[in-house]
Enzyme design. Sequence first.
Site, PDB file in Angstrom:
ATOM      1  N   THR A 160      -5.934   0.469  -3.141  1.00 37.41           N
ATOM      2  CA  THR A 160      -6.032   0.624  -4.585  1.00 37.41           C
ATOM      3  C   THR A 160      -7.223  -0.172  -5.076  1.00 37.41           C
ATOM      4  O   THR A 160      -7.713  -1.078  -4.390  1.00 37.41           O
ATOM      5  CB  THR A 160      -4.750   0.153  -5.291  1.00 37.41           C
ATOM      6  OG1 THR A 160      -4.877   0.397  -6.706  1.00 37.41           O
ATOM      7  CG2 THR A 160      -4.525  -1.339  -5.077  1.00 37.41           C
TER       8      THR A 160
ATOM      9  N   ASP B   9     -11.074   0.084  -7.348  1.00 37.30           N
ATOM     10  CA  ASP B   9     -12.127   0.892  -7.956  1.00 37.30           C
ATOM     11  C   ASP B   9     -12.328   2.156  -7.126  1.00 37.30           C
ATOM     12  O   ASP B   9     -13.163   2.219  -6.235  1.00 37.30           O
ATOM     13  CB  ASP B   9     -13.418   0.075  -8.024  1.00 37.30           C
ATOM     14  CG  ASP B   9     -14.511   0.776  -8.814  1.00 37.30           C
ATOM     15  OD1 ASP B   9     -14.358   1.986  -9.080  1.00 37.30           O
ATOM     16  OD2 ASP B   9     -15.506   0.127  -9.167  1.00 37.30           O
TER      17      ASP B   9
ATOM     18  N   VAL C  86     -11.497  12.754 -11.146  1.00 33.59           N
ATOM     19  CA  VAL C  86     -10.508  12.619 -10.078  1.00 33.59           C
ATOM     20  C   VAL C  86     -10.902  11.408  -9.248  1.00 33.59           C
ATOM     21  O   VAL C  86     -12.036  11.316  -8.767  1.00 33.59           O
ATOM     22  CB  VAL C  86     -10.449  13.877  -9.190  1.00 33.59           C
ATOM     23  CG1 VAL C  86      -9.502  13.648  -8.008  1.00 33.59           C
ATOM     24  CG2 VAL C  86      -9.991  15.084 -10.004  1.00 33.59           C
TER      25      VAL C  86
ATOM     26  N   THR D  22      -2.187   2.366  -9.727  1.00 32.71           N
ATOM     27  CA  THR D  22      -1.907   3.038  -8.465  1.00 32.71           C
ATOM     28  C   THR D  22      -0.676   2.461  -7.769  1.00 32.71           C
ATOM     29  O   THR D  22      -0.486   1.248  -7.720  1.00 32.71           O
ATOM     30  CB  THR D  22      -3.119   2.912  -7.522  1.00 32.71           C
ATOM     31  OG1 THR D  22      -4.268   3.417  -8.173  1.00 32.71           O
ATOM     32  CG2 THR D  22      -2.882   3.675  -6.231  1.00 32.71           C
TER      33      THR D  22
END
Length: 256
Positions: free
Chosen positions: A172, A174, A150, A121
């Site tokens: 950012t 999990d 998603v 990310t």
Amino acid sequence: MEVGAVGAMRYVKDGIKAARLVMQHTEHTLLVGEKASSFAISMGLPGPTNLSSSESIEKWAKWKANNCQPNFWKNVLPENSCGPYRPTSYLEHTDETCLKTYAMQTTDLRFLDLGHRIHDTISMAVIDRMGHIAVGTSTNGATFKIPGRVGDGPIVGSSAYANEEVGACCATGDGDIMMRFLPCYQVVESMRLGMNPELAAKDAIGRIARKFPDFMGGIVAVNKKGEHAGACHGWTFQYSVRSPGMKDVQVFTVLP
């Protein structure tokens, strides 16, 4: 309060540009899947493009040779080493030994020592000279994810959120866990109520950690004055800052 997002979009490299096009040229917030790709290409972005790299193909081949382990499935049995998978509750006359054997083979990704390698990310917050604030997040998603997944990247308030009256937040980690808490929305609202960026970030991370002590994640908070801080859980987190008064980018390290 202008938002654009895409999810599960294939064949188009510039996901963040596609999200901006959704914001600029539609009344929608989120487009997904094949139709998101079609939209992006119709708006002038290059595609369809094969986005596989030699590195990703090699990684996938090794993962498949290892019986598609680790993965994100749970409470299932595969018809073969890599699926298709069926819920265990749907199977009759299941051999208990088989269940135990498969349970030993299935490893939850959250407990593996993979750290930042299981996601990629990039999340950014920007304040311009007029005080306008914008945020953006782009990600390829979690490695070995189930097709169709998603994450928190395109979810408003989860990986990013901004309000010009208050400030902004980027996150950012999990995403499957963090998106349940909308941590960036929480951070911005906490700063609205008077918390400084550090306390707001720590509070949001703490809310998640109390329910999921094994999750990994990091948050960066910045108020409209440009004051910033980070908080994290489960890993040592770094973020970078550049302001007009700085000669170069400065990297900040945040300990869990």
